[in-house]
Design a protein around this motif. Structure first.
Motif, PDB file in Angstrom:
ATOM      1  N   GLY A   1      10.033  -7.634   6.622  1.00  4.41           N
ATOM      2  CA  GLY A   1      10.972  -6.546   6.375  1.00  4.41           C
ATOM      3  C   GLY A   1      11.393  -6.472   4.911  1.00  4.41           C
ATOM      4  O   GLY A   1      11.484  -5.382   4.336  1.00  4.41           O
ATOM      5  N   ASP A   2      11.623  -7.629   4.307  1.00  2.00           N
ATOM      6  CA  ASP A   2      12.018  -7.647   2.900  1.00  2.00           C
ATOM      7  C   ASP A   2      10.905  -7.119   1.999  1.00  2.00           C
ATOM      8  O   ASP A   2      11.160  -6.375   1.043  1.00  2.00           O
ATOM      9  N   LEU A   3       9.665  -7.517   2.290  1.00  5.05           N
ATOM     10  CA  LEU A   3       8.540  -7.054   1.466  1.00  5.05           C
ATOM     11  C   LEU A   3       8.327  -5.550   1.612  1.00  5.05           C
ATOM     12  O   LEU A   3       8.041  -4.856   0.634  1.00  5.05           O
ATOM     13  N   LEU A   4       8.466  -5.052   2.824  1.00  2.62           N
ATOM     14  CA  LEU A   4       8.335  -3.599   3.013  1.00  2.62           C
ATOM     15  C   LEU A   4       9.450  -2.857   2.288  1.00  2.62           C
ATOM     16  O   LEU A   4       9.233  -1.790   1.708  1.00  2.62           O
ATOM     17  N   SER A   5      10.647  -3.443   2.295  1.00  2.00           N
ATOM     18  CA  SER A   5      11.776  -2.835   1.590  1.00  2.00           C
ATOM     19  C   SER A   5      11.540  -2.801   0.085  1.00  2.00           C
ATOM     20  O   SER A   5      11.999  -1.892  -0.607  1.00  2.00           O
TER      21      SER A   5
ATOM     22  N   TRP B   1       8.352   1.666  -3.908  1.00  2.00           N
ATOM     23  CA  TRP B   1       7.482   1.632  -5.096  1.00  2.00           C
ATOM     24  C   TRP B   1       6.242   2.491  -4.868  1.00  2.00           C
ATOM     25  O   TRP B   1       5.865   3.302  -5.711  1.00  2.00           O
ATOM     26  N   ALA B   2       5.615   2.317  -3.708  1.00  2.00           N
ATOM     27  CA  ALA B   2       4.394   3.075  -3.413  1.00  2.00           C
ATOM     28  C   ALA B   2       4.677   4.562  -3.280  1.00  2.00           C
ATOM     29  O   ALA B   2       3.894   5.401  -3.743  1.00  2.00           O
TER      30      ALA B   2
ATOM     31  N   PRO C   1      -3.641  -4.833  -4.565  1.00  2.00           N
ATOM     32  CA  PRO C   1      -4.197  -3.670  -3.855  1.00  2.00           C
ATOM     33  C   PRO C   1      -3.453  -2.368  -4.152  1.00  2.00           C
ATOM     34  O   PRO C   1      -4.061  -1.294  -4.208  1.00  2.00           O
ATOM     35  N   LEU C   2      -2.130  -2.461  -4.350  1.00  2.00           N
ATOM     36  CA  LEU C   2      -1.354  -1.249  -4.624  1.00  2.00           C
ATOM     37  C   LEU C   2      -1.737  -0.658  -5.980  1.00  2.00           C
ATOM     38  O   LEU C   2      -1.956   0.551  -6.111  1.00  2.00           O
TER      39      LEU C   2
ATOM     40  N   ASP D   1       2.629   4.612   3.145  1.00  2.00           N
ATOM     41  CA  ASP D   1       3.318   3.579   3.923  1.00  2.00           C
ATOM     42  C   ASP D   1       2.359   2.791   4.807  1.00  2.00           C
ATOM     43  O   ASP D   1       2.508   1.576   4.961  1.00  2.00           O
ATOM     44  N   ARG D   2       1.389   3.476   5.398  1.00  2.00           N
ATOM     45  CA  ARG D   2       0.437   2.781   6.273  1.00  2.00           C
ATOM     46  C   ARG D   2      -0.333   1.713   5.505  1.00  2.00           C
ATOM     47  O   ARG D   2      -0.522   0.594   5.982  1.00  2.00           O
ATOM     48  N   PHE D   3      -0.753   2.069   4.294  1.00  2.00           N
ATOM     49  CA  PHE D   3      -1.491   1.109   3.475  1.00  2.00           C
ATOM     50  C   PHE D   3      -0.592  -0.062   3.073  1.00  2.00           C
ATOM     51  O   PHE D   3      -1.021  -1.221   3.103  1.00  2.00           O
ATOM     52  N   VAL D   4       0.655   0.221   2.700  1.00  2.00           N
ATOM     53  CA  VAL D   4       1.578  -0.849   2.322  1.00  2.00           C
ATOM     54  C   VAL D   4       1.771  -1.814   3.489  1.00  2.00           C
ATOM     55  O   VAL D   4       1.733  -3.041   3.309  1.00  2.00           O
ATOM     56  N   ARG D   5       1.954  -1.285   4.699  1.00  2.00           N
ATOM     57  CA  ARG D   5       2.108  -2.165   5.879  1.00  2.00           C
ATOM     58  C   ARG D   5       0.865  -3.015   6.088  1.00  2.00           C
ATOM     59  O   ARG D   5       0.970  -4.212   6.402  1.00  2.00           O
ATOM     60  N   ALA D   6      -0.312  -2.419   5.927  1.00  2.00           N
ATOM     61  CA  ALA D   6      -1.559  -3.173   6.116  1.00  2.00           C
ATOM     62  C   ALA D   6      -1.680  -4.291   5.093  1.00  2.00           C
ATOM     63  O   ALA D   6      -2.093  -5.419   5.424  1.00  2.00           O
TER      64      ALA D   6
END
Length: 199
Positions: free
Chosen positions: A86-90, A95-96, A166-167, A180-185
């Motif tokens: 959760g912290d990393l997604l936040s 950013w993405a 990757p980003l 968002d889908r790519f960030v989650r992956a």
């Protein structure tokens, strides 16, 4: 009298400073670094070129400051969600979204190219643009280690490279969506590897 004049002049100076940053950011995103000149920025911001040079010695340093200011204003602080994922997604999703929403890839590519040939600018680029995000990431991993989510000896700098690499790759090459889908992956695959190594 002198103090009163200084107090009156300060807001005007701050307003001019912001006008230059706004003009530079808009020109960078519209035309790219190579097409932006101090003359154009000065004309767009309604200030003299001497005023700009008083604050920024080169258009590259101005571009870096404009980009940093715009991103800092638009990017929320990452939240402590209670989990590493959760912290990393936040941290990474805003950013993405910001990076993928406008042609930042072209501007960043120009700044990275400049950093390859100018050591002084490279140091400033890392300090102003790269290190603040990595510092936030290190804090996130520190909390995760305290919670026992990852081994205490996890190489955090490598983990951050696994996440940001990757980003930036998608941002700079534009071969696939930065969403968002790519960030989650990316987050899930990186965490699978980190946790597997720990176990």
């Amino acid at each position: 009298m002198t103090v009163e004049k200084q107090q009156r002049g300060r807001p005007r100076s701050e307003k001019a400073h912001q006008a230059v940053l706004d003009a530079a950011a808009e020109l960078l995103l519209t035309h790219g670094l190579s097409e932006v000149s101090m003359d154009t920025v000065a004309d767009r911001a309604g200030v003299s070129k001497a005023t700009i040079y008083r604050w920024w010695p080169t258009k590259q340093t101005l571009a870096l400051d404009a980009l940093y200011t715009e991103w800092s204003a638009a990017r929320p602080q990452p939240r402590d969600t209670g989990t590493l994922r959760g912290d990393l997604l936040s941290l990474l999703r805003p950013w993405a979204r910001l990076a993928g929403g406008r042609p930042y890839g072209r501007v960043l590519a120009a700044l990275i190219t400049e950093a390859q040939t100018d050591p002084a600018f490279a140091a400033e680029y890392r300090q102003r643009f790269v290190e603040p995000r990595r510092a936030q990431g290190r804090e996130i991993f520190r909390r995760a280690a305290e919670r026992g989510e990852i081994p205490a000896g996890t190489n955090v700098d490598v983990a951050l490279d696994l996440l940001y690499g990757p980003l930036y790759h998608r941002l700079l090459h534009g071969h696939a969506p930065l969403n968002d889908r790519f960030v989650r992956a990316v987050v899930d695959l990186a965490l699978d590897g980190i946790r597997h190594r720990g176990s």
